[in-house]
Scaffold this motif. Structure first.
Motif, PDB file in Angstrom:
ATOM      1  N   LYS A   1       0.831  -1.198   0.000  1.00 11.34           N
ATOM      2  CA  LYS A   1       0.000   0.000   0.000  1.00 11.34           C
ATOM      3  C   LYS A   1       0.866   1.249   0.000  1.00 11.34           C
ATOM      4  CE  LYS A   1      -4.551  -0.853   1.203  1.00 11.34           C
ATOM      5  NZ  LYS A   1      -5.748  -0.215   1.708  1.00 11.34           N
TER       6      LYS A   1
ATOM      7  N   SER B   1      -6.058  -5.703  -2.522  1.00 12.11           N
ATOM      8  CA  SER B   1      -6.983  -4.637  -2.215  1.00 12.11           C
ATOM      9  C   SER B   1      -7.810  -4.263  -3.447  1.00 12.11           C
ATOM     10  CB  SER B   1      -6.169  -3.471  -1.654  1.00 12.11           C
ATOM     11  OG  SER B   1      -6.747  -2.267  -1.935  1.00 12.11           O
TER      12      SER B   1
ATOM     13  N   GLU C   1     -10.076  -3.762   4.452  1.00  3.72           N
ATOM     14  CA  GLU C   1      -8.991  -2.839   4.115  1.00  3.72           C
ATOM     15  C   GLU C   1      -7.992  -2.716   5.267  1.00  3.72           C
ATOM     16  OE1 GLU C   1      -8.209  -1.029   1.219  1.00  3.72           O
ATOM     17  OE2 GLU C   1      -9.594  -2.467   0.350  1.00  3.72           O
TER      18      GLU C   1
ATOM     19  N   ASP D   1      -3.996  -3.751   5.076  1.00  6.77           N
ATOM     20  CA  ASP D   1      -3.064  -2.638   5.159  1.00  6.77           C
ATOM     21  C   ASP D   1      -1.968  -2.924   6.162  1.00  6.77           C
ATOM     22  OD1 ASP D   1      -1.679  -0.334   5.089  1.00  6.77           O
ATOM     23  OD2 ASP D   1      -3.363   0.968   5.579  1.00  6.77           O
TER      24      ASP D   1
ATOM     25  N   THR E   1      -0.193   0.026   8.106  1.00  4.91           N
ATOM     26  CA  THR E   1      -0.887   0.892   9.041  1.00  4.91           C
ATOM     27  C   THR E   1      -0.225   0.846  10.403  1.00  4.91           C
ATOM     28  OG1 THR E   1      -2.967   0.528   7.934  1.00  4.91           O
ATOM     29  CG2 THR E   1      -3.079   1.415  10.134  1.00  4.91           C
TER      30      THR E   1
ATOM     31  N   SER F   1       1.141   5.552   8.214  1.00  5.66           N
ATOM     32  CA  SER F   1      -0.038   5.035   7.571  1.00  5.66           C
ATOM     33  C   SER F   1      -0.396   5.876   6.364  1.00  5.66           C
ATOM     34  CB  SER F   1      -1.206   5.046   8.537  1.00  5.66           C
ATOM     35  OG  SER F   1      -2.398   4.969   7.814  1.00  5.66           O
TER      36      SER F   1
ATOM     37  N   THR G   1      -3.114   5.623   4.867  1.00  2.58           N
ATOM     38  CA  THR G   1      -4.538   5.917   4.978  1.00  2.58           C
ATOM     39  C   THR G   1      -4.773   7.133   5.874  1.00  2.58           C
ATOM     40  OG1 THR G   1      -4.663   3.518   5.086  1.00  2.58           O
ATOM     41  CG2 THR G   1      -6.728   4.714   5.156  1.00  2.58           C
TER      42      THR G   1
END
Length: 675
Positions: free
Chosen positions: A57, A86, A525, A529, A532, A537, A539
């Motif tokens: 990611k 993903s 998700e 991830d 994370t 992260s 996100t």
DNA sequence: CGTAATCCCTTCGGC
DNA sequence: AGGGATTACG
């Protein structure tokens, strides 16, 4: 796009159907992908029809944000970047009617093992005799599916590797029916409970698209270009996913055979050698000019590849020219290794005007970095770790997620076990009894109702489920509700490190949840991830987390997680016998070669300064390094040409050294006043 | 009988 | 660090 060289530009502006860019380490792979995306958009391609596929990611979000940056303000739309998993997850979730996935739960390896255990049931003894534990069965199953091998081949390769030919048939006849029946039961369970494991996510999408022209038509409308990073690490299953897109999309793949380090997951770098054969209307370009490293660093890297029995047809040339020689640091043990690295970093930081994040530490495995991390904490050197266990794999988060999972899918037996036994007074036996009832309910409301009447769980247990169920469209509210009711029990369960280590994760979870309005999507998700973490992260917006945020930090990474990373100064940790290649690779030429590539990836991360540390007295090295430092032949740095590096023998006392005892043994004043 | 506490083992790598 | 098997507890 002015900063591209001729070959990069040629690739970015490729007008044919499909392209493979064979790009060595540091030759501008990422830059070329970004340039490709920008070029396509500038030519009028709808950004939402460009899908970038990467292995992590982090890589995905980096590429997308750099595409965004180089396009300026002009467009609201951006290409999407995802991992293979993903991406499939989003397809499964966005097109439930195409794939038949209206309701499902993604399970991780631990969950797979749990199911395998349930399924093995009374046959445990039979498998014990074969030394086949549930985890091994999960392995076999996954390997078979990722490599598209049948069961016979899988068992032959993975299990009976060293069984003589004349016994093979007999052994297979004995084992295969047993394994087959278990795996069939495992698949039945997945179907009943609406579970998809990681491999299923890809398999289900691939199957449908390959078999059903109508599905191809629907999904094909969404995509015009697939840009695939790290092509050398794609396995046959992923190829199966990509195959249907050959008809409906343009493929732009980037890879390097010498950096293929995922054979354990079924990747075969030879696939990119056969790219033209496998993909019709494809061309292959090469990038061989290295912009990253000094020639001294490349000399070492090239030497390593030249020693291989495989031909990688690769010799990178250093655009940057000459610099300083890499150093091999011989240290007696992991602590001295750590102190050496810490001292070097502090020196660079205080005297050479370097930042902490100019330093990258690369390790074969996470556990070789433990003492190093302790030393960094002691010396107050800020660091971030990449790789290893993810946020979601921590026990306290799994506890909370089990609540989300049962609300999302009340057939989720595994989550029920975790959720029910979480509460005081409910053990495995009671949980199993309840689950018999719960999985026959229509939905979670019925489950809650039944639990209220028929279980001995505490009030908070029911409240947790209600809190989530009533906030299905506001996931951050659901997280807060669940945390509120589970907090007391969590604090009790994890007394030792609750306040300082675990509790702070929950505000982060709430922040993460803010981006989602669908429970199922959120659960998956988060699971997918791996990056994370508090400090990195993709996100989470950086500004959203102030606490503990070190802008400048040394990066400690496994080599596998270091794909695409680079730094001015690199330390390649513990390049000792039995590590490179590792003990479990010895005797298997393909594994040894993969380890060689792992080391190659590590070495080629360095721009200016490269330190290779070698533990001369680690438990692994003990029997394999002689006193003058030379090593046994099963070690890559054996025969290492002296002129390529400087060697240093490092050993430093941690504190002031005291030669003769100045205090008598156990002659202390304990300080107790007994008056 | 069911749950809680204790010791032991893990085989790397990661979506 | 976390889960499994084993033992102790209630």
């Amino acid at each position: 796009m002015s900063e591209l060289n001729t070959n990069q530009l040629k690739a970015a502006q490729f007008e044919g159907k499909h392209l493979l860019v064979l790009a060595g380490a540091g030759t501008g792979k990422t830059r070329t992908i970004i340039a490709r995306a920008v070029y396509l958009i500038s030519k009028g391609v709808d950004p939402s029809k460009i899908q970038i596929l990467t292995f992590t990611k982090r890589a995905a979000s980096e590429i997308v944000s750099r595409v965004k940056a180089s396009m300026g303000e002009q467009s609201g739309k951006n290409p999407t970047g995802s991992t293979f998993h993903s991406w499939c997850n989003q397809l499964l979730y966005n097109f439930p009617n195409v794939f038949g996935t209206a309701k499902f739960t993604i399970i991780d390896e631990d969950d797979q093992v749990s199911i395998m255990k349930m399924v093995c049931g009374n046959q445990k003894e039979a498998f014990k005799k074969l030394r086949l534990k549930p985890r091994k069965l999960v392995d076999l199953y996954s390997f078979a599916r990722n490599t598209k091998r049948n069961l016979t081949d899988t068992l032959t390769v993975k299990l009976f590797d060293d069984v003589p030919e004349n016994e093979l048939e007999e052994r297979l006849a004995e084992v295969k029916p047993l394994v087959e029946s278990i795996l069939r039961k495992y698949e039945m369970k997945k179907r009943e409970r609406k579970y998809l494991d990681y491999d299923d996510m890809i398999q289900v999408v691939a199957n449908r698209l390959n078999k059903d022209p109508k599905a191809r038509q629907i999904i094909g409308k969404k995509y015009e270009h697939l840009l695939i990073d790290e092509m050398q690490d794609t396995n046959p299953l992923q190829w199966e996913l990509i195959r249907p897109f050959q008809q409906i999309c343009h493929l732009f793949c980037v890879g390097d055979d010498a950096q293929s380090i995922y054979a354990f997951r079924g990747a075969d770098f030879k696939n990119i050698h056969n790219f033209k054969k496998n993909v019709k209307d494809a061309e292959v370009f090469r990038l061989e000019e290295n912009y990253r490293s000094t020639s001294e660093i490349l000399d070492v890297s090239n030497w390593l590849l030249d020693k291989s029995t495989l031909n990688y047809e690769k010799r990178l040339s250093a655009v940057r020219g000459s610099g300083i020689k890499p150093k091999i640091i011989n240290v007696p043990n992991e602590w001295e290794e750590g102190y050496f690295i810490a001292a070097k970093i502090i020196e660079n930081f205080t005297e050479k005007d370097k930042e902490y994040n100019d330093h990258l530490i690369l390790s074969r495995s996470q556990n070789y970095t433990r003492s190093l991390q302790a030393i960094f904490i002691e010396k107050k050197i800020p660091f971030e770790t990449y790789g290893g266990r993810s946020f979601m794999e921590a026990a306290h988060l799994k506890d909370v997620f089990s609540a989300f999972r049962v609300v999302n899918n009340n057939l989720d037996e595994i989550a029920w076990v975790r959720f029910l036994t979480f509460w005081e007074g409910i053990g495995e036996i009671s949980a199993a009894k309840y689950i018999q009832e719960l999985i026959n309910k229509e939905d979670i409301e019925e489950c809650i109702q039944w639990l209220e009447e028929g279980s001995k769980g505490p009030f908070e247990m029911i409240e947790t489920l209600k809190g989530i169920a009533s906030n299905m469209d506001k996931i951050d509210k659901a997280v807060e509700a669940a945390y509120g009711t589970m907090q007391a029990r969590l604090a009790m369960k994890y007394v030792q490190d609750w306040d300082k280590k675990r509790k702070p994760d929950f505000p982060i979870l709430t922040l993460l949840a803010r981006n989602y309005s669908n429970l199922s999507e959120f659960i998956t998700e988060c699971l997918l991830d791996n990056s994370t973490k508090i400090n990195n992260s993709p996100t989470l917006k950086k500004s959203e987390i102030q606490e503990n945020k070190e802008e400048d930090a040394v990066i400690i990474s496994t080599v596998h997680s270091a794909k695409g990373l680079e730094a001015s100064t690199c330390f390649v940790l513990n390049v000792s016998p039995k590590v490179y290649p590792s003990a479990w690779s010895l005797g298997d030429i393909e594994k040894v070669e993969e380890d060689r590539r792992v080391l190659y990836v590590a070495l080629t991360r360095a721009k200016d300064e490269l330190f290779i540390t070698r533990r001369t007295s680690s438990i692994y090295a003990e029997d394999h390094v002689t006193e003058d430092g030379s090593a046994v032949p099963t070690y890559f740095l054996n025969e290492f040409p002296e002129e390529l590096t400087d060697q240093v023998f490092y050993s430093q006392e941690k504190g002031e050294s005291v030669d003769a005892p100045i205090a008598n043994d156990f002659d202390f004043d304990f300080g107790m006043d007994f008056s």
